[in-house]
Design a protein around this motif. Structure first.
Motif, PDB file in Angstrom:
ATOM      1  N   ARG A  11       0.854  -1.184   0.000  1.00 49.61           N
ATOM      2  CA  ARG A  11       0.000   0.000   0.000  1.00 49.61           C
ATOM      3  C   ARG A  11       0.887   1.230   0.000  1.00 49.61           C
ATOM      4  NH1 ARG A  11      -2.912  -3.082  -1.390  1.00 49.61           N
ATOM      5  NH2 ARG A  11      -4.974  -3.734  -0.653  1.00 49.61           N
ATOM      6  N   HIS A  12       0.428   2.244  -0.654  1.00 47.96           N
ATOM      7  CA  HIS A  12       1.151   3.513  -0.630  1.00 47.96           C
ATOM      8  C   HIS A  12       0.434   4.451   0.335  1.00 47.96           C
ATOM      9  CE1 HIS A  12       3.366   3.099  -4.729  1.00 47.96           C
ATOM     10  NE2 HIS A  12       3.746   2.220  -3.827  1.00 47.96           N
TER      11      HIS A  12
ATOM     12  N   ILE B   5       4.340   0.398   2.258  1.00 48.86           N
ATOM     13  CA  ILE B   5       4.340  -0.573   3.354  1.00 48.86           C
ATOM     14  C   ILE B   5       3.521  -1.796   2.966  1.00 48.86           C
ATOM     15  CG2 ILE B   5       4.628   1.182   5.150  1.00 48.86           C
ATOM     16  CD1 ILE B   5       1.690   0.949   5.735  1.00 48.86           C
ATOM     17  N   GLU B   6       3.769  -2.882   3.679  1.00 47.94           N
ATOM     18  CA  GLU B   6       2.978  -4.098   3.454  1.00 47.94           C
ATOM     19  C   GLU B   6       1.530  -3.810   3.822  1.00 47.94           C
ATOM     20  OE1 GLU B   6       4.000  -6.897   2.159  1.00 47.94           O
ATOM     21  OE2 GLU B   6       6.114  -6.288   2.046  1.00 47.94           O
ATOM     22  N   LYS B   7       0.615  -4.524   3.156  1.00 44.59           N
ATOM     23  CA  LYS B   7      -0.800  -4.294   3.418  1.00 44.59           C
ATOM     24  C   LYS B   7      -1.128  -4.526   4.905  1.00 44.59           C
ATOM     25  CE  LYS B   7      -5.350  -5.897   2.052  1.00 44.59           C
ATOM     26  NZ  LYS B   7      -6.061  -7.076   1.562  1.00 44.59           N
TER      27      LYS B   7
ATOM     28  N   LYS C 159      -3.380   9.618   3.145  1.00 48.47           N
ATOM     29  CA  LYS C 159      -4.192   8.945   2.132  1.00 48.47           C
ATOM     30  C   LYS C 159      -3.537   7.599   1.864  1.00 48.47           C
ATOM     31  CE  LYS C 159      -4.109  10.170  -2.321  1.00 48.47           C
ATOM     32  NZ  LYS C 159      -3.990  11.223  -3.318  1.00 48.47           N
ATOM     33  N   ILE C 160      -4.329   6.520   1.939  1.00 45.30           N
ATOM     34  CA  ILE C 160      -3.779   5.188   1.669  1.00 45.30           C
ATOM     35  C   ILE C 160      -4.309   4.689   0.337  1.00 45.30           C
ATOM     36  CG2 ILE C 160      -3.577   2.805   2.504  1.00 45.30           C
ATOM     37  CD1 ILE C 160      -4.128   3.938   5.318  1.00 45.30           C
ATOM     38  N   THR C 161      -3.407   4.290  -0.571  1.00 51.08           N
ATOM     39  CA  THR C 161      -3.867   3.811  -1.890  1.00 51.08           C
ATOM     40  C   THR C 161      -3.200   2.487  -2.247  1.00 51.08           C
ATOM     41  OG1 THR C 161      -2.148   5.127  -2.928  1.00 51.08           O
ATOM     42  CG2 THR C 161      -4.370   6.054  -2.931  1.00 51.08           C
ATOM     43  N   ASP C 162      -3.906   1.754  -3.145  1.00 49.85           N
ATOM     44  CA  ASP C 162      -3.350   0.540  -3.733  1.00 49.85           C
ATOM     45  C   ASP C 162      -2.521   0.991  -4.936  1.00 49.85           C
ATOM     46  OD1 ASP C 162      -2.856  -1.824  -5.064  1.00 49.85           O
ATOM     47  OD2 ASP C 162      -4.868  -2.638  -4.717  1.00 49.85           O
ATOM     48  N   PRO C 163      -1.228   0.688  -4.979  1.00 48.72           N
ATOM     49  CA  PRO C 163      -0.389   1.216  -6.060  1.00 48.72           C
ATOM     50  C   PRO C 163      -0.832   0.742  -7.454  1.00 48.72           C
ATOM     51  CG  PRO C 163       0.819  -0.399  -4.740  1.00 48.72           C
ATOM     52  CD  PRO C 163      -0.448  -0.105  -4.011  1.00 48.72           C
ATOM     53  N   GLY C 164      -1.445  -0.426  -7.550  1.00 45.94           N
ATOM     54  CA  GLY C 164      -2.038  -0.852  -8.820  1.00 45.94           C
ATOM     55  C   GLY C 164      -1.053  -1.344  -9.848  1.00 45.94           C
ATOM     56  N   MET C 165      -1.644  -1.666 -10.986  1.00 51.85           N
ATOM     57  CA  MET C 165      -0.904  -2.341 -12.045  1.00 51.85           C
ATOM     58  C   MET C 165       0.207  -1.490 -12.635  1.00 51.85           C
ATOM     59  SD  MET C 165      -1.062  -5.276 -13.318  1.00 51.85           S
ATOM     60  CE  MET C 165      -2.498  -6.180 -13.775  1.00 51.85           C
ATOM     61  N   ASN C 166      -0.092  -0.195 -12.839  1.00 54.44           N
ATOM     62  CA  ASN C 166       0.907   0.687 -13.431  1.00 54.44           C
ATOM     63  C   ASN C 166       2.222   0.638 -12.682  1.00 54.44           C
ATOM     64  OD1 ASN C 166       0.408   2.215 -15.762  1.00 54.44           O
ATOM     65  ND2 ASN C 166      -1.314   3.193 -14.701  1.00 54.44           N
TER      66      ASN C 166
END
Lengths: 339, 292
Positions: free
Chosen positions: A257-258, A289-291, A312-319
């Motif tokens: 997670r970012h 960081i790890e989820k 703000k916590i985001t899923d970094p995703g495919m990109n």
């Protein structure tokens, strides 16, 4: 629908074994007019020992940067290019030898080369496809009605093809290529110039066709496009780098997670204790960081700190995964060349 | 839906199906060919101005040559040169103008673009042989031009020379045109194929046009050449492109020499076609079609 091809073991419809392909290209030395007369000929490896297989009903994405060899791969599977070595089989047939027989079983949408006759309205190309694939009239009407409605082509398909917008052309090109209900559809960069609503409509049609048993192989360099694929094969510089489920690719570098954190400038929090710092400015830091780490007590305390203004916590995703994947590959290659 | 039962056949029915099936396959092929032809034909109809301008251009080239020949006849004072009277020379060049439509077929240019830009891919996704598509496309492109330009100019030419054409002659003329065009197609295909190795083939095609024009009789009726040169030219299929069909129609050569010419052309076409098809099957492995 006539079924010609042999169904291979385990419902495998595409089998590629150790395919190699290289192209002859030329490079000009220097920049002058005279220099342009002298070209150095060299071979560029487009594909190196590529192997994979696709099962019937799968939706597989062939992903890669420009020049990664994905179009070359598709063209080999269509029977347009001849592999230097290795073996490719589509529906049990050798695409090079059985191109004509195979052509009635597969559909090909080439983003760069339209099937449409430029001077004619798209409906004329559709009629052309009806004759060339011997689609029964009633079936043709039924399918056309479906596609015209699903892709919103009512006002489009009776106009001359060259007057259509890029996205409209692409949608008509798609319809022309799949009207004969092929068993496998190859989509080579099918979303060039297609606007978002059209892209979504295309996506819906593809998924609907897939649910009826059509196999799709999609090449693209646009990350968004692969989100409908269950299976992803990544090519880079002609080599296969990854082959697996899309979820596996997303978790390739762990489930991360970012966390973007805004804090009072000048505060002395040691962020590196909580995770890897990706980006840091005065009053801002981005942590990876790890989820699981998000729920840890340590991290909760950090977020509760008075100096933290916002986060703000985001899923970094495919990109992010892909850029990291390509970067690590480039680094490895650079190291190899240094040795 | 049909149950399992109604799909089985008695032995007699099977026998009949065995006979019918190949015919059905042929019929299906015809439907494909018709579709390719029709699409090209429809496409070419969008160039109405092109058709009109082409008519004017072709008539004016014929008129230009006619002026030249009128001057030649006037200065020589003779009634006929090498067995051709002035009206026949007029007719000859009108017929050349009509026949040069076939030369304008752009098989080699299509191939060059197909190979260079990779558009060959859109032809190869269709379940029809590439060469068949090329033939049908160029025929479809030419069709309107033949109807609206070729035939009118041809009729003008025949009227100028006051020639009446017997059905046999007409049939022979058509046969010769078909043979000549098969040869022309193979030649242009060979040039187009060169694009795999050279990328640009304009220069090559202009050389070919010049040779066809000179040896085929478009620039000068072949009986104006020295007989030694004529003997050599008539051993090639070149006269079949212009000279032989035109002379047949105008009645200036005997049936015998027309037949001879056809045999010579056939003897060339068969090995030539075999060679080109062998070369193509080898060469197409080298198509790179990068970019796209």
């Amino acid at each position: 629908m006539r079924q010609i091809g042999v169904v291979m073991q385990d419902n495998v419809v595409i089998q590629v074994d150790n395919v190699n392909k290289r192209f002859k290209t030329y490079e000009t030395k220097g920049r002058g007019i005279v220099a342009s007369l002298f070209r150095k000929q060299y071979f560029k490896k487009a594909l190196t020992n590529v192997s994979f297989s696709v099962k019937g009903g799968e939706l597989a994405a062939l992903l890669g940067r420009n020049g990664s060899g994905k179009s070359t791969m598709i063209k080999i599977l269509m029977g347009i290019l001849f592999p230097d070595s290795g073996r490719a089989r589509v529906l049990g047939m050798d695409p090079w030898k059985d191109r004509i027989k195979l052509a009635s079983q597969i559909g090909v949408v080439l983003g760069a080369h339209s099937q449409l006759y430029w001077n004619l309205p798209a409906i004329d190309t559709f009629e052309f496809m009806r004759h060339i694939h011997h689609i029964p009239e009633s079936m043709f009407r039924k399918r056309l009605k479906y596609f015209v409605k699903a892709l919103n082509l009512e006002k489009v398909y009776k106009r001359q093809a060259r007057q259509l917008s890029l996205g409209e052309q692409m949608k008509c090109n798609f319809v022309a290529s799949v009207l004969h209900a092929p068993r496998i559809v190859f989509l080579d960069e099918p979303t060039i110039g297609v606007d978002l609503p059209s892209k979504l409509a295309l996506r819906k049609v593809i998924l609907e066709m897939q649910s009826q048993g059509t196999t799709f192989v999609l090449t693209t360099h646009i990350v968004e496009d692969i989100m409908i694929a269950q299976r992803v094969i990544i090519l880079d510089k002609g080599r296969k780098m990854f082959d697996g489920k899309r979820e596996e690719l997303e978790k390739l570098f762990g489930d991360k997670r970012h966390v973007d954190i805004f804090f009072t400038p000048g505060s002395r929090i040691n962020f590196s204790r909580f995770g890897r710092i990706l980006n840091s400015e005065n009053g801002f830091v981005r942590l990876e960081i790890e989820k699981e780490g998000i729920k840890s007590k340590k991290f909760m305390e950090l977020l509760g700190n008075d100096d933290i203004l916002d986060y703000k916590i985001t899923d970094p995703g495919m990109n992010y995964v892909l850029s990291k994947l390509f970067k690590s590959y480039d680094r490895r290659k650079a190291n190899k060349e240094m040795d | 839906m049909c149950s399992q039962n109604c799909l089985s056949h008695t032995t007699g029915e099977k026998q009949i199906r065995k006979w019918i099936e190949p015919m059905r396959t042929q019929f299906r092929k015809l439907e494909e060919y018709y579709a390719v032809f029709l699409a090209s034909l429809k496409s070419s109809m969008h160039y109405k101005t092109d058709i009109a301008l082409s008519l004017i251009f072709r008539i004016s080239t014929a008129l230009l040559l006619i002026f030249v020949w009128t001057v030649i006849f006037a200065s020589s004072g003779a009634n006929s040169l090498n067995g051709l009277t002035l009206p026949f020379v007029y007719a000859y060049f009108f017929l050349v103008a009509a026949m040069s439509l076939f030369i304008s077929s752009e098989v080699h240019i299509t191939m060059q673009d197909d190979i260079r830009e990779g558009t060959i891919a859109s032809s190869l996704v269709r379940p029809v042989n590439y060469i068949t598509q090329l033939v049908l496309n160029s025929f479809g492109d030419m069709f309107i031009f033949i109807i609206f330009i070729g035939i009118p100019i041809l009729i003008i030419g025949l009227l100028l020379a006051h020639v009446s054409v017997s059905p046999t002659t007409a049939l022979l003329f058509v046969g010769e045109i078909i043979l000549g065009n098969i040869f022309l197609f193979i030649l242009m295909f060979l040039i187009g194929m060169a694009a795999i190795y050279f990328t640009h083939i304009w220069g090559l095609s202009w050389v070919a046009y010049a040779v066809i024009g000179l040896l085929g009789g478009a620039v000068l009726p072949l009986n104006f050449y020295p007989s030694a040169v004529q003997n050599i030219i008539f051993l090639t299929p070149m006269p079949m492109v212009f000279y032989t069909p035109i002379s047949t129609l105008l009645g200036t050569i005997s049936m015998q020499s027309a037949a001879n010419s056809m045999i010579v052309t056939l003897l060339w076409i068969i090995p030539f076609a075999a060679l080109v098809s062998y070369l193509w099957n080898r060469a197409r492995k080298n198509i790179t079609s990068a970019g796209g």
